[in-house]
Motif scaffolding. Structure first.
Motif, PDB file in Angstrom:
ATOM      1  N   SER B 220       0.656  -1.188  -0.017  1.00 41.86           N
ATOM      2  CA  SER B 220       0.098   0.101   0.194  1.00 41.86           C
ATOM      3  C   SER B 220       0.818   1.342   0.026  1.00 41.86           C
ATOM      4  CB  SER B 220      -0.787  -0.085   1.339  1.00 41.86           C
ATOM      5  OG  SER B 220      -1.874   0.696   1.374  1.00 41.86           O
ATOM      6  N   ALA B 221       0.472   2.193  -0.609  1.00 45.87           N
ATOM      7  CA  ALA B 221       1.313   3.405  -0.836  1.00 45.87           C
ATOM      8  C   ALA B 221       0.559   4.509  -0.888  1.00 45.87           C
ATOM      9  CB  ALA B 221       2.006   3.287  -2.360  1.00 45.87           C
ATOM     10  N   ALA B 222       1.105   5.693   0.024  1.00 45.50           N
ATOM     11  CA  ALA B 222       0.533   6.911   0.184  1.00 45.50           C
ATOM     12  C   ALA B 222       1.370   8.045   0.259  1.00 45.50           C
ATOM     13  CB  ALA B 222      -0.328   6.718   1.470  1.00 45.50           C
ATOM     14  N   LEU B 223       0.700   9.059  -0.182  1.00 48.00           N
ATOM     15  CA  LEU B 223       1.551  10.496  -0.270  1.00 48.00           C
ATOM     16  C   LEU B 223       1.064  11.343   0.877  1.00 48.00           C
ATOM     17  CD1 LEU B 223       1.763  11.498  -3.905  1.00 48.00           C
ATOM     18  CD2 LEU B 223       3.813  10.771  -2.576  1.00 48.00           C
ATOM     19  N   CYS B 224       1.752  12.124   1.655  1.00 52.75           N
ATOM     20  CA  CYS B 224       1.202  13.110   2.838  1.00 52.75           C
ATOM     21  C   CYS B 224       2.059  14.272   2.357  1.00 52.75           C
ATOM     22  CB  CYS B 224       1.457  12.355   4.140  1.00 52.75           C
ATOM     23  SG  CYS B 224       0.858  13.238   5.386  1.00 52.75           S
ATOM     24  N   SER B 225       1.146  15.322   2.411  1.00 52.46           N
ATOM     25  CA  SER B 225       1.936  16.705   2.202  1.00 52.46           C
ATOM     26  C   SER B 225       1.835  17.426   3.594  1.00 52.46           C
ATOM     27  CB  SER B 225       1.353  17.300   0.876  1.00 52.46           C
ATOM     28  OG  SER B 225       0.077  17.735   1.480  1.00 52.46           O
ATOM     29  N   PHE B 226       3.037  18.269   3.652  1.00 50.82           N
ATOM     30  CA  PHE B 226       3.132  18.857   5.093  1.00 50.82           C
ATOM     31  C   PHE B 226       3.495  20.491   4.601  1.00 50.82           C
ATOM     32  CE2 PHE B 226       4.468  14.757   5.922  1.00 50.82           C
ATOM     33  CZ  PHE B 226       4.150  14.449   7.271  1.00 50.82           C
ATOM     34  N   GLY B 227       3.335  21.240   5.699  1.00 53.55           N
ATOM     35  CA  GLY B 227       3.430  22.822   5.341  1.00 53.55           C
ATOM     36  C   GLY B 227       5.091  23.086   5.271  1.00 53.55           C
ATOM     37  N   SER B 228       5.823  22.233   5.831  1.00 56.27           N
ATOM     38  CA  SER B 228       7.249  22.740   5.334  1.00 56.27           C
ATOM     39  C   SER B 228       8.243  21.286   5.680  1.00 56.27           C
ATOM     40  CB  SER B 228       7.884  23.565   6.762  1.00 56.27           C
ATOM     41  OG  SER B 228       7.560  22.770   8.024  1.00 56.27           O
ATOM     42  N   VAL B 229       9.373  21.510   5.229  1.00 52.63           N
ATOM     43  CA  VAL B 229      10.425  20.135   5.249  1.00 52.63           C
ATOM     44  C   VAL B 229      10.458  19.769   6.719  1.00 52.63           C
ATOM     45  CG1 VAL B 229      12.556  19.567   4.809  1.00 52.63           C
ATOM     46  CG2 VAL B 229      11.164  20.553   3.304  1.00 52.63           C
ATOM     47  N   GLU B 230      10.572  20.657   7.542  1.00 51.43           N
ATOM     48  CA  GLU B 230      10.845  20.645   8.885  1.00 51.43           C
ATOM     49  C   GLU B 230       9.900  19.516   9.318  1.00 51.43           C
ATOM     50  OE1 GLU B 230      10.756  24.147   7.988  1.00 51.43           O
ATOM     51  OE2 GLU B 230      12.381  23.316   7.202  1.00 51.43           O
ATOM     52  N   GLN B 231       8.445  19.960   9.168  1.00 46.16           N
ATOM     53  CA  GLN B 231       7.323  18.963   9.514  1.00 46.16           C
ATOM     54  C   GLN B 231       7.385  17.618   9.177  1.00 46.16           C
ATOM     55  OE1 GLN B 231       3.884  21.260   8.559  1.00 46.16           O
ATOM     56  NE2 GLN B 231       3.588  21.982  10.640  1.00 46.16           N
ATOM     57  N   ALA B 232       7.714  17.605   7.822  1.00 45.50           N
ATOM     58  CA  ALA B 232       7.779  16.188   7.054  1.00 45.50           C
ATOM     59  C   ALA B 232       8.710  15.330   7.879  1.00 45.50           C
ATOM     60  CB  ALA B 232       8.192  16.519   5.524  1.00 45.50           C
ATOM     61  N   VAL B 233       9.951  16.003   8.211  1.00 47.56           N
ATOM     62  CA  VAL B 233      11.385  15.233   8.845  1.00 47.56           C
ATOM     63  C   VAL B 233      10.962  14.884  10.082  1.00 47.56           C
ATOM     64  CG1 VAL B 233      13.527  15.506   9.397  1.00 47.56           C
ATOM     65  CG2 VAL B 233      12.886  16.387   7.132  1.00 47.56           C
ATOM     66  N   SER B 234      10.227  15.765  10.784  1.00 44.46           N
ATOM     67  CA  SER B 234       9.907  15.358  12.174  1.00 44.46           C
ATOM     68  C   SER B 234       9.118  14.173  12.174  1.00 44.46           C
ATOM     69  CB  SER B 234       9.476  16.493  13.151  1.00 44.46           C
ATOM     70  OG  SER B 234       8.268  17.014  12.665  1.00 44.46           O
ATOM     71  N   ALA B 235       8.101  14.029  11.391  1.00 42.42           N
ATOM     72  CA  ALA B 235       7.363  12.879  11.147  1.00 42.42           C
ATOM     73  C   ALA B 235       7.965  11.624  10.830  1.00 42.42           C
ATOM     74  CB  ALA B 235       6.077  13.109  10.099  1.00 42.42           C
ATOM     75  N   ALA B 236       8.732  11.888   9.964  1.00 39.65           N
ATOM     76  CA  ALA B 236       9.449  10.566   9.550  1.00 39.65           C
ATOM     77  C   ALA B 236      10.551  10.250  10.652  1.00 39.65           C
ATOM     78  CB  ALA B 236      10.617  10.972   8.482  1.00 39.65           C
ATOM     79  N   ILE B 237      11.178  11.072  11.552  1.00 35.41           N
ATOM     80  CA  ILE B 237      11.894  10.569  12.633  1.00 35.41           C
ATOM     81  C   ILE B 237      10.956   9.907  13.612  1.00 35.41           C
ATOM     82  CG2 ILE B 237      13.013  11.521  14.567  1.00 35.41           C
ATOM     83  CD1 ILE B 237      14.358  13.819  12.827  1.00 35.41           C
ATOM     84  N   ALA B 238       9.917  10.624  13.722  1.00 31.76           N
ATOM     85  CA  ALA B 238       8.841   9.798  14.813  1.00 31.76           C
ATOM     86  C   ALA B 238       8.671   8.234  14.331  1.00 31.76           C
ATOM     87  CB  ALA B 238       7.597  10.520  14.918  1.00 31.76           C
ATOM     88  N   VAL B 239       8.356   8.092  13.146  1.00 33.73           N
ATOM     89  CA  VAL B 239       8.277   6.684  12.357  1.00 33.73           C
ATOM     90  C   VAL B 239       9.161   5.797  12.759  1.00 33.73           C
ATOM     91  CG1 VAL B 239       7.670   5.401  10.478  1.00 33.73           C
ATOM     92  CG2 VAL B 239       6.425   7.622  10.815  1.00 33.73           C
ATOM     93  N   VAL B 240      10.431   6.281  12.465  1.00 31.67           N
ATOM     94  CA  VAL B 240      11.691   5.644  12.789  1.00 31.67           C
ATOM     95  C   VAL B 240      11.976   5.124  14.293  1.00 31.67           C
ATOM     96  CG1 VAL B 240      14.301   5.624  12.736  1.00 31.67           C
ATOM     97  CG2 VAL B 240      13.032   6.473  10.963  1.00 31.67           C
ATOM     98  N   GLN B 241      11.596   6.174  14.941  1.00 35.92           N
ATOM     99  CA  GLN B 241      11.760   5.969  16.440  1.00 35.92           C
ATOM    100  C   GLN B 241      10.741   5.069  17.071  1.00 35.92           C
ATOM    101  OE1 GLN B 241      12.508  10.106  17.840  1.00 35.92           O
ATOM    102  NE2 GLN B 241      14.686   9.852  17.388  1.00 35.92           N
ATOM    103  N   LEU B 242       9.443   5.136  16.422  1.00 37.16           N
ATOM    104  CA  LEU B 242       8.747   3.987  17.023  1.00 37.16           C
ATOM    105  C   LEU B 242       8.843   2.439  16.166  1.00 37.16           C
ATOM    106  CD1 LEU B 242       5.554   6.062  17.251  1.00 37.16           C
ATOM    107  CD2 LEU B 242       6.726   5.106  19.210  1.00 37.16           C
ATOM    108  N   ALA B 243       9.980   2.377  15.449  1.00 32.58           N
ATOM    109  CA  ALA B 243       9.992   1.159  14.465  1.00 32.58           C
ATOM    110  C   ALA B 243       9.032   0.589  13.880  1.00 32.58           C
ATOM    111  CB  ALA B 243      10.883   0.064  15.815  1.00 32.58           C
TER     112      ALA B 243
END
Lengths: 458, 458
Positions: B220-243
Motif C-alpha cells: 500500500s502506498a500513500a503520499l502525505c504533504s506538509f507545510g514545511s520540510v521540517e514538519q515532514a522530517v519530524s514526522a519521519a523521525i517519529a516513525v523511525v523511533q517507533l520502529a
C-alpha cells in the motif's frame, strides 16, 4: 613460547603496576575458554581500563615481538583464548563502562568489556534492548570479535548487522575508529565488518557502537513438541520460508530436553521440541502465532504450551542458554565440546538427519540444538578431555558433520568462530580465498603478534 | 595515461576479438557515469561474457601495469567510471545471466551485469523480489561495488546486508569466492563485506549471491504533504523511533515535486511531501497505516492520498526514481550533481535545515530528497558543467553540507560511494583509519591498477 624478557616485564610493570600479573592462577584462568580445547597459558595478564591502556600494552609487546591475546568474559568455545605461542593476555573485563545511550537513535557505545546482560540491565528502564544473545553472558567485545549471534538472530541479525562501528587498537598500537553513527555509509572500505569476526587477529576492539531495539509491546513464548526431529525441523523451515518474523525459533532434541530438565529443575516433556518467541504489537503477535500454529500442526506438532509470564519465559530461555552446561553435567569431570555449523535452510533437514545418524553410536553424551531459523545448529558432546580415543571419536563425527555442511554450501561455523578448533576446515570452505585472508593478516600484522594461531595457521 | 602498447593491444585483440574495441564513441561512453563529473576516457573497452574473460583481461593488463575499470550499467554518480589514469574499461553488461534462484532459500546467484529490473522481472512469477532499489536501473555488480541502497533500505537493508557472497577477480587474475550460501558465518575474515563498497579498487566482482524476499501479501502506498520540510522530517523521525516497519519513507521537497510533475506528467500537490509504502499481511499493513497516520497528523501532515493500484504506485515510484532527471531537465544542457549524506536520525532535521539555508541563495536549480528513514538525504543540482563559477558555488555548498554531516557523526556518502567526488572528505570522516584502507589497497593491489584514483588518492 616462554617467559617474558626482563625488559618487557619491567616496562609492563612500570606502566600497569598491580594490573600486570604473572600469577599462575590468573594465567591459567586466562589460557582457556569454556570448552574442551587444551589450555595454553599466557606468560602474563594485564587488566586494561582504557583504550590507551590497550594501546600501550600492544605497543610494548609489539616492540618485543610478543603475542597479545584479548580476553573478555572467557566464554569462547573454539580455543580463541589459548596462548599457543605464549605472550600477554589483555583482560578487558574492567573496561565495563556504558559510554553513551541514545534512545532517539536507537544506538549506544560501550567499552568492550561490557557484558550483554549488563547492557540489557542498563537499557531496561529506557524501554530498549540489545537483541544479540549467544546464551553465555559474553562481553560485547568478544561477541564482536567472534561475529556472535544466537537465539534472536533469526529476527534481528548477528553482530555483523548490529555493530555500527568500533574503536580498535592496531598491532602498531595505533588507535582507529572504523566508522561513525550513520545507519549506512558508502564511504570507503568496510573496516567495521573487517574487524567483526576477526577474533583478535587483526587488532583489539576496545569500544563498540551498537544498534539497539525498542522492547516489543508484546512478547509471547511457546513450546511445541514433535514426534521426531525431522518433523520439528520441517516445521521450522516452513516458518522461515513464509518469512514469519519470529524472534526466536530454537530446536532442542529430546536428549537436550532431558538434560535441561535435570540441570535446570524443569519438567518439560521429553520430546523433540521447538521453542518460539514472538515479538511485536498485540495484533502482529496474534497473527504470527496463528500462522505458526497452523504450520506446526501441519508438520505433526502438538499444541503450543505457553510460557507468557516473564518469569516463565526467563526460565525457559535460561534453560536453553544452559544447554551446554546441562549436557556437560551429565558426566562427572567432563568438558563440553560444542560444534557449530550453518547451512542453507533447504539443506537443514538433510544435515540434521545425517548428524543424528552419526550420533547413533557415539559413546559420549551428545545433544543437538540449534537456531534453526538461520540454518544453524550445534551438537554438544560431554567429553573426557584426557581420553584420547574419545576425543578422536568426537573429532571424527565433527569432521563428517562439518564437511557435509560445507559440501551443501554451508559454513564450518555459524557463530562460534574459527579459533583453533575450525582452522583445519577453512581452506575446504573458502578455497584460495584463504590466501587473501592470509594476505590481509600479514599486511595488518606483519609480526604475527595478534592472537597468533587463530583463524589462520601460525 | 595514454594509448595501450602494441603488445597489450595485440594480446587483448587475440583473446577477445571484436569484443575488444578502441572505437572513440565506445570509449567516450565508458569514461563517465550519469553525473557532472568530468569524463576521463579509457584507452579501450572489453566486453566480458564470463569470469574467465574478466580474469584473462585483468591478468594481461596487470602484466603490462595498465589500469582496469569495471563498467556495469553506467549509472554511477560519483565519477567511479572515469579512467583517470587511462587503461581498459571492462564492460560487464553482457554478463547478464541469472544463474540460479532458490525460492526455498530465498536467494539467487547472478552475473554482475544483471540489472535490478531484469532480476525483478525474472523473479516476479515466483512471488519473489530483490528489494534494493537505488532508483536507477543499475547492475547488481555496480550496486554491490558501491554498497548501494535506496528507497527500500529502511526496511530491507542495503547491499551490505543483502549480498551473501560473490565471485571476485583479484588484481592477479586469480578468482575467489568470498563465501557460501549460509545466512550467517563466523568462518574467517568477512571478505564479502570487504568487496561490497570497494568500488572496483580491490578486484572485479563477476557473480553475486543475493538474499531475496517474498512479495508481500499486501502493498500500500500513500503520499502525505506538509507545510514545511521540517514538519515532514519530524514526522519521519517519529516513525523511525517507533520502529514502525515501513518499507519506504521518502522525502520530496516542493521543488522536487514541481520538477517531477513537469518531467513525469503528474499533478501532485506542490508541497513538501513524504511518500510511504507499507508491506505486510493485511492486518500488519492496516496497523502500520494507522500508526503512521496518527504520527503525520501530530506533525501537521495532511490526509494520506492513496496510490494503491499497482499502476498508480508504479507511477509514483517512477516519478521518485526520476527525480534526478526531473531536476536536471529544468535547465537546457545541464548535468546533474547529486550529493549524498547520511546522519544519525536525531540529527536529520538540523542537517536538512542547514542544507536548506545553504540552498537559499543558490543560483542553480536544486532540490532536496531523501531516504529519511535511514537519515540519508540528497541534494540534486542542475549544473552547467562548463561554468567554473557555478561548479565552484555548488562545490562550496556541498562541502558545507558534507562537513556538517561528518561533524554530527554522519557520513560523507550514504549510498552513492566515494568515487572521485568524495575522496577529499575521506580523511575528515575516518581520520587515520584511511591509512588502514590504504594499507589494504596496497596489499591487495600493489601495482595500483584496479580503478585507480577512486576512494583513495592515486
Amino acid at each position: 613460547m616462554g617467559l617474558l624478557s626482563v625488559e618487557l616485564s619491567g616496562q609492563l610493570l612500570a606502566r600497569f603496576g598491580d594490573r600486570f600479573s604473572i600469577s599462575q592462577a590468573l594465567r591459567e584462568q586466562h589460557g582457556r575458554g569454556e570448552s574442551h580445547h587444551t589450555p595454553a597459558i599466557p606468560d602474563a595478564v594485564i587488566f586494561a581500563q582504557s583504550t590507551d591502556d590497550v594501546a600501550d600494552a600492544v605497543r610494548l609487546c609489539a616492540a618485543a615481538g610478543v603475542p597479545v591475546i584479548a580476553f573478555g568474559a572467557g566464554t569462547s568455545l573454539e580455543g580463541h583464548l589459548t596462548a599457543v605461542r605464549g605472550g600477554v593476555s589483555i583482560d578487558l573485563s574492567q573496561m565495563s563502562q556504558i559510554i553513551r545511550v541514545s534512545a532517539e537513535d536507537l544506538d549506544c557505545t560501550v567499552q568492550a568489556g561490557v557484558t550483554r546482560e549488563q547492557l540489557n540491565a542498563h537499557l531496561r528502564d529506557q524501554g530498549l534492548f540489545f537483541p544479540i544473545d549467544p546464551g553465555a553472558n559474553a562481553s560485547i567485545g568478544g561477541m564482536t570479535a567472534t561475529r556472535a549471534s544466537g537465539t534472536n538472530a533469526v529476527r534481528y541479525g548477528t553482530m555483523r548487522e548490529n555493530v555500527l562501528s568500533m574503536t580498535v587498537v592496531l598491532p602498531t598500537g595505533q588507535v582507529i575508529r572504523t566508522g561513525g553513527r550513520a545507519r549506512k555509509s558508502s564511504a570507503g572500505y568496510d573496516l567495521t565488518r573487517l574487524f567483526v569476526g576477526s577474533e583478535g587477529t587483526l587488532g583489539i576492539i576496545t569500544e563498540v557502537t551498537l544498534r539497539l531495539q525498542g522492547v516489543p509491546e508484546t512478547i509471547s513464548a511457546a513450546l511445541c513438541s514433535f514426534g521426531s526431529v525431522e518433523q520439528a525441523v520441517s516445521a521450522a523451515i516452513a516458518v522461515v520460508q513464509l518469512a514469519i518474523p519470529v524472534a526466536r525459533m530454537e530446536l532442542m532434541d529430546r536428549g537436550l530436553i532431558a538434560a535441561a530438565n535435570a540441570y535446570s529443575g524443569l519438567s518439560l516433556k521429553i520430546e523433540d521440541t521447538l521453542a518460539f518467541e514472538f515479538h511485536g504489537s498485540p495484533a502482529s503477535v496474534r497473527e504470527q502465532v496463528e500462522l505458526v500454529a497452523d504450520i506446526v500442526k501441519d508438520h505433526g506438532g502438538r499444541d503450543f504450551e505457553w510460557a507468557n509470564a516473564p518469569e516463565e519465559r526467563n526460565r525457559l530461555w535460561k534453560a536453553r542458554h544452559n544447554a551446554f552446561y546441562a549436557v556437560v553435567s551429565q558426566r562427572q569431570n567432563a568438558k563440553g565440546w560444542s560444534s557449530d555449523v550453518c547451512v542453507p535452510v533447504s539443506e537443514l533437514s538433510g544435515c540434521i538427519l545425517k548428524t543424528r545418524a552419526l550420533l547413533q553410536d557415539c559413546s559420549v553424551p551428545a545433544a543437538i540444538l540449534g537456531h534453526v531459523g538461520d540454518g544453524n545448529y550445534h551438537v554438544v558432546f560431554a567429553v573426557d578431555p584426557d581420553n584420547e580415543a574419545e576425543l578422536a571419536e568426537v573429532a571424527a563425527i565433527n569432521k563428517k558433520m562439518v564437511e557435509h555442511a560445507i559440501s551443501v554450501g554451508g559454513t564450518s561455523t555459524g557463530e562460534h568462530g574459527v579459533g583453533t578448533g575450525k582452522i583445519g576446515y577453512l581452506r575446504q570452505e573458502h578455497g584460495n580465498a584463504v590466501d587473501l585472508m592470509a594476505l590481509l593478516k600479514h599486511a595488518i600484522d606483519p609480526k604475527g603478534i595478534m592472537n597468533p594461531g587463530k583463524i589462520l595457521p601460525v
